[in-house]
Design a protein around this motif. Structure first.
Motif, PDB file in Angstrom:
ATOM      1  N   LEU A 177     -34.860  26.120 -70.564  1.00  0.00           N
ATOM      2  CA  LEU A 177     -35.238  25.434 -69.218  1.00  0.00           C
ATOM      3  C   LEU A 177     -34.206  25.809 -68.214  1.00  0.00           C
ATOM      4  CD1 LEU A 177     -35.351  23.525 -71.999  1.00  0.00           C
ATOM      5  CD2 LEU A 177     -35.849  21.614 -69.848  1.00  0.00           C
ATOM      6  N   TYR A 178     -34.412  25.971 -66.884  1.00  0.00           N
ATOM      7  CA  TYR A 178     -33.719  26.610 -65.830  1.00  0.00           C
ATOM      8  C   TYR A 178     -33.786  26.141 -64.601  1.00  0.00           C
ATOM      9  CZ  TYR A 178     -38.006  29.327 -65.583  1.00  0.00           C
ATOM     10  OH  TYR A 178     -39.331  29.642 -65.480  1.00  0.00           O
ATOM     11  N   THR A 179     -32.849  26.240 -63.640  1.00  0.00           N
ATOM     12  CA  THR A 179     -33.001  25.856 -62.333  1.00  0.00           C
ATOM     13  C   THR A 179     -33.656  27.162 -61.494  1.00  0.00           C
ATOM     14  OG1 THR A 179     -30.736  26.136 -61.784  1.00  0.00           O
ATOM     15  CG2 THR A 179     -31.387  24.058 -62.428  1.00  0.00           C
ATOM     16  N   ASP A 180     -34.016  26.818 -60.202  1.00  0.00           N
ATOM     17  CA  ASP A 180     -34.576  27.820 -59.277  1.00  0.00           C
ATOM     18  C   ASP A 180     -33.597  28.896 -59.184  1.00  0.00           C
ATOM     19  OD1 ASP A 180     -32.973  26.174 -57.626  1.00  0.00           O
ATOM     20  OD2 ASP A 180     -34.524  25.768 -56.273  1.00  0.00           O
ATOM     21  N   GLY A 181     -32.062  28.598 -59.406  1.00  0.00           N
ATOM     22  CA  GLY A 181     -31.185  29.720 -59.139  1.00  0.00           C
ATOM     23  C   GLY A 181     -31.386  30.909 -59.920  1.00  0.00           C
ATOM     24  N   VAL A 182     -32.036  30.654 -61.061  1.00  0.00           N
ATOM     25  CA  VAL A 182     -32.343  31.932 -61.868  1.00  0.00           C
ATOM     26  C   VAL A 182     -33.599  32.728 -61.312  1.00  0.00           C
ATOM     27  CG1 VAL A 182     -33.185  32.596 -64.235  1.00  0.00           C
ATOM     28  CG2 VAL A 182     -31.600  30.692 -64.048  1.00  0.00           C
ATOM     29  N   LEU A 183     -34.575  31.979 -60.689  1.00  0.00           N
ATOM     30  CA  LEU A 183     -35.625  32.627 -60.160  1.00  0.00           C
ATOM     31  C   LEU A 183     -35.485  33.428 -58.903  1.00  0.00           C
ATOM     32  CD1 LEU A 183     -38.689  30.307 -61.319  1.00  0.00           C
ATOM     33  CD2 LEU A 183     -37.802  32.317 -62.313  1.00  0.00           C
ATOM     34  N   ILE A 235     -28.643  26.577 -66.970  1.00  0.00           N
ATOM     35  CA  ILE A 235     -29.665  27.184 -68.073  1.00  0.00           C
ATOM     36  C   ILE A 235     -29.285  26.460 -69.177  1.00  0.00           C
ATOM     37  CG2 ILE A 235     -30.147  29.250 -69.490  1.00  0.00           C
ATOM     38  CD1 ILE A 235     -28.933  30.751 -67.472  1.00  0.00           C
ATOM     39  N   LEU A 236     -30.426  25.823 -69.852  1.00  0.00           N
ATOM     40  CA  LEU A 236     -30.358  25.151 -71.334  1.00  0.00           C
ATOM     41  C   LEU A 236     -31.226  25.965 -72.196  1.00  0.00           C
ATOM     42  CD1 LEU A 236     -30.425  21.285 -70.801  1.00  0.00           C
ATOM     43  CD2 LEU A 236     -28.775  22.648 -71.954  1.00  0.00           C
ATOM     44  N   VAL A 237     -30.680  26.414 -73.279  1.00  0.00           N
ATOM     45  CA  VAL A 237     -31.411  26.880 -74.362  1.00  0.00           C
ATOM     46  C   VAL A 237     -31.466  26.337 -75.776  1.00  0.00           C
ATOM     47  CG1 VAL A 237     -31.576  29.342 -75.846  1.00  0.00           C
ATOM     48  CG2 VAL A 237     -30.852  29.343 -73.451  1.00  0.00           C
ATOM     49  N   VAL A 276     -19.021  20.474 -54.631  1.00  0.00           N
ATOM     50  CA  VAL A 276     -19.478  20.276 -55.989  1.00  0.00           C
ATOM     51  C   VAL A 276     -21.178  20.608 -56.025  1.00  0.00           C
ATOM     52  CG1 VAL A 276     -20.277  18.375 -57.656  1.00  0.00           C
ATOM     53  CG2 VAL A 276     -18.249  18.003 -55.940  1.00  0.00           C
ATOM     54  N   GLY A 277     -21.452  21.160 -57.011  1.00  0.00           N
ATOM     55  CA  GLY A 277     -22.753  21.908 -57.236  1.00  0.00           C
ATOM     56  C   GLY A 277     -23.945  20.672 -57.262  1.00  0.00           C
ATOM     57  N   GLY A 278     -25.035  21.495 -57.124  1.00  0.00           N
ATOM     58  CA  GLY A 278     -26.151  20.473 -56.854  1.00  0.00           C
ATOM     59  C   GLY A 278     -27.087  20.633 -58.179  1.00  0.00           C
ATOM     60  N   ASP A 279     -26.816  21.626 -59.344  1.00  0.00           N
ATOM     61  CA  ASP A 279     -27.582  21.483 -60.319  1.00  0.00           C
ATOM     62  C   ASP A 279     -26.682  20.688 -61.379  1.00  0.00           C
ATOM     63  OD1 ASP A 279     -28.867  23.538 -58.949  1.00  0.00           O
ATOM     64  OD2 ASP A 279     -28.808  25.026 -60.307  1.00  0.00           O
ATOM     65  N   PHE A 280     -27.598  20.320 -62.215  1.00  0.00           N
ATOM     66  CA  PHE A 280     -27.301  19.290 -63.387  1.00  0.00           C
ATOM     67  C   PHE A 280     -28.127  19.685 -64.844  1.00  0.00           C
ATOM     68  CE2 PHE A 280     -30.165  16.882 -61.472  1.00  0.00           C
ATOM     69  CZ  PHE A 280     -30.724  15.925 -62.564  1.00  0.00           C
ATOM     70  N   TYR A 281     -27.286  19.220 -65.918  1.00  0.00           N
ATOM     71  CA  TYR A 281     -28.162  19.311 -67.264  1.00  0.00           C
ATOM     72  C   TYR A 281     -27.543  18.131 -67.887  1.00  0.00           C
ATOM     73  CZ  TYR A 281     -24.273  21.741 -69.424  1.00  0.00           C
ATOM     74  OH  TYR A 281     -23.110  22.129 -69.745  1.00  0.00           O
ATOM     75  N   ASP A 282     -28.194  17.678 -68.897  1.00  0.00           N
ATOM     76  CA  ASP A 282     -27.679  16.656 -69.971  1.00  0.00           C
ATOM     77  C   ASP A 282     -28.538  16.655 -71.285  1.00  0.00           C
ATOM     78  OD1 ASP A 282     -26.236  14.733 -70.742  1.00  0.00           O
ATOM     79  OD2 ASP A 282     -26.814  13.157 -69.655  1.00  0.00           O
ATOM     80  N   VAL A 283     -27.802  16.144 -72.373  1.00  0.00           N
ATOM     81  CA  VAL A 283     -28.490  16.273 -73.536  1.00  0.00           C
ATOM     82  C   VAL A 283     -28.049  14.825 -74.106  1.00  0.00           C
ATOM     83  CG1 VAL A 283     -28.814  17.123 -75.874  1.00  0.00           C
ATOM     84  CG2 VAL A 283     -28.745  18.820 -73.995  1.00  0.00           C
ATOM     85  N   PHE A 284     -29.010  13.862 -74.521  1.00  0.00           N
ATOM     86  CA  PHE A 284     -28.447  12.579 -74.817  1.00  0.00           C
ATOM     87  C   PHE A 284     -29.288  11.975 -75.905  1.00  0.00           C
ATOM     88  CE2 PHE A 284     -31.127  12.561 -71.219  1.00  0.00           C
ATOM     89  CZ  PHE A 284     -31.864  11.480 -71.297  1.00  0.00           C
ATOM     90  N   ALA A 285     -28.977  10.988 -76.388  1.00  0.00           N
ATOM     91  CA  ALA A 285     -29.704  10.182 -77.635  1.00  0.00           C
ATOM     92  C   ALA A 285     -30.438   9.048 -76.754  1.00  0.00           C
ATOM     93  CB  ALA A 285     -29.035   9.364 -78.527  1.00  0.00           C
ATOM     94  N   GLY A 336     -30.557  19.559 -85.916  1.00  0.00           N
ATOM     95  CA  GLY A 336     -31.478  20.537 -86.234  1.00  0.00           C
ATOM     96  C   GLY A 336     -31.742  21.617 -85.378  1.00  0.00           C
ATOM     97  N   LEU A 337     -31.289  21.565 -84.270  1.00  0.00           N
ATOM     98  CA  LEU A 337     -31.362  22.652 -83.216  1.00  0.00           C
ATOM     99  C   LEU A 337     -30.122  23.393 -82.795  1.00  0.00           C
ATOM    100  CD1 LEU A 337     -33.906  20.553 -81.067  1.00  0.00           C
ATOM    101  CD2 LEU A 337     -34.504  22.078 -82.728  1.00  0.00           C
ATOM    102  N   GLU A 338     -30.378  24.469 -82.357  1.00  0.00           N
ATOM    103  CA  GLU A 338     -29.295  25.213 -81.633  1.00  0.00           C
ATOM    104  C   GLU A 338     -29.243  25.092 -80.289  1.00  0.00           C
ATOM    105  OE1 GLU A 338     -29.569  29.332 -82.543  1.00  0.00           O
ATOM    106  OE2 GLU A 338     -29.106  29.179 -84.558  1.00  0.00           O
ATOM    107  N   VAL A 339     -28.278  24.568 -79.372  1.00  0.00           N
ATOM    108  CA  VAL A 339     -28.187  24.406 -78.136  1.00  0.00           C
ATOM    109  C   VAL A 339     -27.185  25.316 -77.426  1.00  0.00           C
ATOM    110  CG1 VAL A 339     -28.064  22.670 -76.172  1.00  0.00           C
ATOM    111  CG2 VAL A 339     -29.112  21.959 -78.468  1.00  0.00           C
ATOM    112  N   ALA A 340     -27.407  25.968 -76.322  1.00  0.00           N
ATOM    113  CA  ALA A 340     -26.488  26.543 -75.437  1.00  0.00           C
ATOM    114  C   ALA A 340     -26.848  26.091 -74.175  1.00  0.00           C
ATOM    115  CB  ALA A 340     -26.625  28.227 -75.864  1.00  0.00           C
ATOM    116  N   ALA A 341     -25.983  26.157 -73.510  1.00  0.00           N
ATOM    117  CA  ALA A 341     -25.728  25.529 -71.895  1.00  0.00           C
ATOM    118  C   ALA A 341     -24.996  26.583 -70.904  1.00  0.00           C
ATOM    119  CB  ALA A 341     -25.284  24.324 -71.632  1.00  0.00           C
ATOM    120  N   ARG A 342     -25.390  27.100 -69.799  1.00  0.00           N
ATOM    121  CA  ARG A 342     -24.766  27.788 -68.889  1.00  0.00           C
ATOM    122  C   ARG A 342     -24.921  27.163 -67.522  1.00  0.00           C
ATOM    123  NH1 ARG A 342     -23.426  29.185 -73.022  1.00  0.00           N
ATOM    124  NH2 ARG A 342     -23.277  31.473 -73.933  1.00  0.00           N
ATOM    125  N   TYR A 343     -23.860  26.854 -67.039  1.00  0.00           N
ATOM    126  CA  TYR A 343     -23.493  26.327 -65.485  1.00  0.00           C
ATOM    127  C   TYR A 343     -22.711  27.265 -64.590  1.00  0.00           C
ATOM    128  CZ  TYR A 343     -23.031  22.840 -62.048  1.00  0.00           C
ATOM    129  OH  TYR A 343     -23.170  22.023 -60.916  1.00  0.00           O
TER     130      TYR A 343
END
Length: 993
Positions: A792-798, A850-852, A653-662, A637-644
């Motif tokens: 949701l975003y990491t400090d690389g955005v700010l 970035i997680l939208v 290997v980069g230090g940022d990460f994201y995850d979407v899970f049950a 029921g949601l739209e999800v978009a991720a940018r990495y």
């Protein structure tokens, strides 16, 4: 009356007043003792009769003439003759006038008359003076006169003319033929012809001619003559004047001689000056020439002009044994193509000039054919040819030729000029070749430096090899190809040809070697020994050709020389690089092999480094992939978009990460974080954080509790100064909608954006995870309404920085969110990412994640608790909703209803507590999400048809056949099935799974 001597009566007349008083003449009569004068005599002299009486009349006679007057009369009286005498008689005004007195004897005396002849005497005196003057002028001007009587042939010459002819001045007459004999034999016909013409035409003539004096001296005369006529009007003869112009003629001859000498001297000086000027022009041109081609241009073009030649050519000695034509003008192209290259030992004029080191001149084609029989009969635009060797000390550089379309005699000045021109050309050519060698050496050093830079600038060695080959063409060669060894065979990875290569030929040879056979290239690769062919001939091309078509292409390519250099890393053969010379006319030599081996060593190092880096990069990419969700994030029921975007290069290997899970219990976890450091240590902490959060989320703990578990785990691992920042949210659905609970551990607060663009942060700041035993953490809950977006975003955005290091202002992210408000999640993520890349000029300095998450505005949602008629009620409500939204597309509405029914029926059986059904409409598709908290199934969609006797599985098979796309997210914590049905007129491409 007789008169005797001493008789005074004879001295003058006796005056009488009645003698011819009316006569105008001066009369007198002396008769016996009587003498009379008339009144005219008295009036003329102004005397009275008394004054004139006796001898008084002598007082009127000029004292100088009295004696003469009396003597003439006495002589006449003695003879008894008349007399005539001229003397001066005083006029009554005192002027002495000349009178002519004539006396005649009478019986008794004399009678006489006096006539005033003063005017006549004046004319006579003037004539006499003129004659004297003329004689003096003629004598002074070396002039003489003549008269020729045509009838008698007599020629009368004056004294002056006799002297001019070298004849006796007293013999003033001669015959016409005698005069002709005096005329110089070379001028005789012309002179006689002019005289005859004047006589025939009755005119005058004027000419200059020579005469030969009796003593043999030759004199120049200017003759001006005219005819004169007799009483009958016929031409009686000629008369005229002759001027001696010998001195003038000799002066003219001397002047002409001097003038001719001066002109010869001036001409010689001008020729010398012209040669010097032309030589200076050539020298100036040669001084500016920097290459052998420029020297050739100057020598041929300006040399031809300086020598007024018709043609010219310059030949250079190559490899000490062959002559090559580098420039020519005025020659037939076919002939020059025939002699484009020939041996120094060839029996040709230009070869002889260089072999003997001597200037060779051929004044005619006959001389050429006699000296060089092998070129006898060959057509040539030249008649005379000069061939000049180009020498610097003992070194032979080449030769130049000049040709003229007319026969030419080469004097010492010409030979000297040609020799000097050859010396200057040789020196300029020597300087140019030295300059070219130094320039080539510098260029090659520069090329190697640039090639090293290119090879080191990218780990994509195939791209780098293409760039290096493009640098090498045309500086190093006309064509360059690189062939790499793969599975025992060579594969062409790069092929670059210059503009001198025919594009059609290049296309034909793109998949085949330009030179050398495959076997030869493999041998070079295996042996590590370079192969050089300095002069490619027909035999080489036949050896290289794979078939007739290949041979035809090689012939058209017209390769002149070729070189293959191995690529080896230690003992490991990597391939071969090939250079070829064609259309430019250049040739490869041993010096080029050493250079190519240097380049091959750099290429080998780059390939080895790149392949090693590729291996490390593959490992890093595998590790990076293991730290991110393996599939596209999906929430029911949601739209999800991720940018990495990690900024670590290749193996970092980069230090940022994201995850979407049950997360279990009907909730879904959304996490984003940033670990300290980079590389393997950061990857280790990222993996630990990601999987600890997943594991700890299986219980009922809120987000803060899960982060406390993560904090303890990091501290238990003894990670030292390693820590991470994390934002964790759990999303749960109920009848009211989508609830989320959020906790932030040092991570920037997520932003909530409504459809109108209003932005507010959610969550409370907390402590970073892994630094303190008891981190400060707080849970915040909220409802995600339809149309709202959680970012949701990491400090690389700010902390994004521009190219010059400046930080982005606080409004960068907010502006991007306002600009994208109300748009789908993917569009929101695109706008944020684009804004960041534009600000950082495409080079962010920190990792970006970035997680939208967006709750669509037009959405059907039903939270279903399993029970009696739960699914039918769902079906009825959905049918009503579809009727409102898809009433115009009944077939799509029916398929949607069937898909939702089958998925809900399956979820009702699998759910532990409840399940949720979401249906979203977009202009292009209908999306049905059915999620439950059950274990689900391990199969993949689409499912194969169940056996005929199977009790279950038919519903999901129908779903897999009816839906255009199916996505299954199933774990022990819950299951989500997403079915997508595209609208008939939709253009939406199916998202990747």
């Amino acid at each position: 009356m007789a008169f005797g001597p001493g008789d005074e009566r004879l001295s003058g007349p006796i005056v009488t007043a009645d003698l011819g008083d009316v006569a105008p003449a001066l009369l007198w009569v002396a008769d016996g003792d009587e003498a009379r004068v008339n009144a005219a005599w008295l009036a003329f002299t102004g005397m009275t009769p008394e004054q004139a009486a006796g001898s008084g009349w002598l007082g009127a006679v000029h004292p100088d003439d009295r004696a003469h007057r009396l003597a003439v009369q006495h002589d006449a009286a003695r003879r008894g003759d008349g007399f005539e005498v001229e003397y001066r008689l005083r006029h009554h005004d005192g002027e002495w006038r000349w009178v002519l007195e004539r006396g005649v004897p009478l019986l008794a005396g004399y009678a006489g008359a006096c006539f005033d002849i003063t005017a006549r005497r004046a004319v006579e005196q003037e004539l006499l003076q003129s004659r004297d003057d003329l004689r003096l002028a003629l004598a002074a001007g070396d002039m003489g006169t003549w008269v020729w009587d045509r009838r008698s042939g007599r020629v009368t010459r004056d004294r002056n003319l006799q002297l001019l002819y070298g004849l006796d001045p007293e013999a003033s007459a001669g015959h016409f033929d005698d005069w002709v004999a005096l005329v110089h034999p070379d001028d005789r016909e012309r002179v006689v012809g002019e005289v005859q013409r004047a006589v025939a035409e009755g005119g005058s003539y004027e000419l200059e001619h020579r005469v030969v004096r009796p003593d043999g001296e030759v004199r120049w005369l200017a003759r001006r003559g005219a005819v004169y006529l007799d009483d009958d009007g016929g031409v009686a003869g000629t008369r005229g004047v002759v001027v001696d112009i010998t001195d003038r003629k000799r002066g003219e001859e001397e002047r002409n001689r001097l003038l001719a000498a001066e002109q010869d001297a001036r001409r010689a000086a001008e020729q010398a000056a012209g040669r010097v000027a032309r030589l200076q022009a050539v020298t100036a041109g040669l001084a500016e020439a920097r290459t052998a081609e420029e020297v050739a241009d100057v020598v041929v073009a300006q040399g031809v002009a300086a020598l007024d030649a018709r043609s010219g050519a310059l030949f250079l000695l190559r490899e000490g044994e062959r002559m090559e034509t580098v420039r020519h003008v005025g020659y037939d192209l076919d002939v020059m193509e025939r002699y484009r290259s020939f041996s120094l030992e060839a029996p040709l004029p230009v070869s002889e000039a260089l072999r003997t080191r001597q200037l060779v001149v051929l004044r005619s084609l006959e001389e050429r054919d006699e000296r060089y029989p092998q070129v006898r009969g060959m057509p040539s635009p030249n008649v005379s040819v000069a061939l000049v060797p180009l020498l610097v000390g003992e070194r032979r550089l080449g030769a130049i030729t000049f040709g003229w379309g007319r026969q030419r005699v080469f004097d010492e000045a010409d030979r000297g000029f040609l020799t000097t021109l050859g010396q200057q050309a040789a020196q300029a050519l020597d300087r140019a070749q030295y300059y070219e060698a130094e320039h080539d050496r510098a260029q090659r050093h520069g090329f190697l430096a640039e090639a090293s830079r290119v090879l080191g600038s990218s780990l994509d060695y195939v791209w780098a090899l293409g760039e290096v080959a493009s640098l090498a063409v045309p500086m190093v060669a006309d064509a360059c190809s690189v062939h790499l060894l793969e599975s025992g065979a060579l594969r062409t990875v790069v092929l670059v040809g210059s503009e001198a290569v025919d594009p059609a030929v290049a296309r034909q040879l793109r998949q085949r070697p330009w030179c050398f056979s495959p076997a030869q290239l493999l041998d070079v690769t295996a042996s590590g020994v370079p192969l050089l062919v300095t002069r490619v001939d027909e035999g080489h091309r036949r050896e290289w050709a794979e078939d007739d078509a290949h041979l035809a292409a090689l012939d058209r390519a017209a390769t002149q020389s070729a070189m293959a250099v191995p690529l080896r890393s230690g003992d490991e053969p990597l391939g071969v690089v090939v250079f070829a010379m064609g259309g430019s006319g250049r040739r490869l030599g041993p010096y080029d092999v050493a250079f190519a081996e240097d380049l091959a060593g750099r290429i080998t190092t780059a390939i080895a480094n790149s392949r090693s880096h590729q291996d490390r990069t593959a490992i890093a990419h595998t590790l990076q992939a293991s730290l991110l969700p393996p599939d596209v994030p999906v929430l029911p029921g949601l739209e999800v978009a991720a940018r990495y975007r990690p900024v670590g290069r290749h193996v970092e290997v980069g230090g940022d990460f994201y995850d979407v899970f049950a997360a279990g219990g009907g909730r879904w976890g959304v996490v984003i974080g940033d670990v300290s450091g980079k590389g393997v240590p950061a990857a280790t902490l990222t993996a630990m954080a990601r999987y600890t959060v997943r594991t700890a989320s299986r219980g009922d703990d809120p987000p803060s509790g899960v982060l406390e578990v993560l904090n303890a785990s990091i501290l238990d691992q003894g990670a030292g100064e390693r820590f991470c920042t994390v934002a964790l949210a759990f999303v749960r659905f109920d009848a009211a909608g989508a609830h989320f609970t959020l906790a932030c551990g040092g991570q920037p607060s997520p932003l909530l954006v409504d459809s109108a663009g209003h932005i507010r942060p959610v969550g409370l700041p907390g402590s970073a995870i892994g630094l303190f035993d008891k981190p400060s953490l707080a849970d915040v809950s909220s409802l995600l309404h339809p149309g709202e977006t959680l970012v949701l975003y990491t400090d690389g955005v700010l902390e994004a920085r521009g190219p010059t290091g400046e930080f982005a202002d606080d409004g960068l992210l907010e502006r991007a969110l306002r600009d994208s408000a109300g748009r789908p999640a993917e569009a929101v993520a695109d706008v944020i990412e684009r804004s960041l890349l534009e600000f950082t000029a495409g080079h962010p300095r920190d990792d970006i994640a970035i997680l939208v998450i967006r709750r669509p505005a037009d959405l059907f949602h039903q939270h279903v608790e399993p029970g009696y008629r739960a699914v039918p009620r769902l079906r009825q409500r959905l049918r009503e909703w579809l009727g409102l939204h898809l009433g115009g597309v009944p077939e799509l509405a029916g398929d949607t209803l069937m898909l939702a029914n089958e998925l809900a029926t399956n979820a009702e059986r699998a759910a532990r507590a409840a399940f949720d059904v979401h249906v979203q409409l977009t202009p292009d598709a209908v999306t049905i999400d059915v999620s439950d908290d059950g274990i689900g199934f391990g199969g993949e969609m689409p499912l194969a048809a169940p056996p005929e006797d199977a009790v279950t599985g038919r519903g999901l098979h129908i779903v897999s056949r009816l839906a255009d796309q199916c996505i299954v997210r199933s774990s022990s914590c819950g299951t989500l099935i997403r079915a997508v049905k595209y609208r008939p007129s939709g253009s939406l491409a199916a998202p990747s799974s």
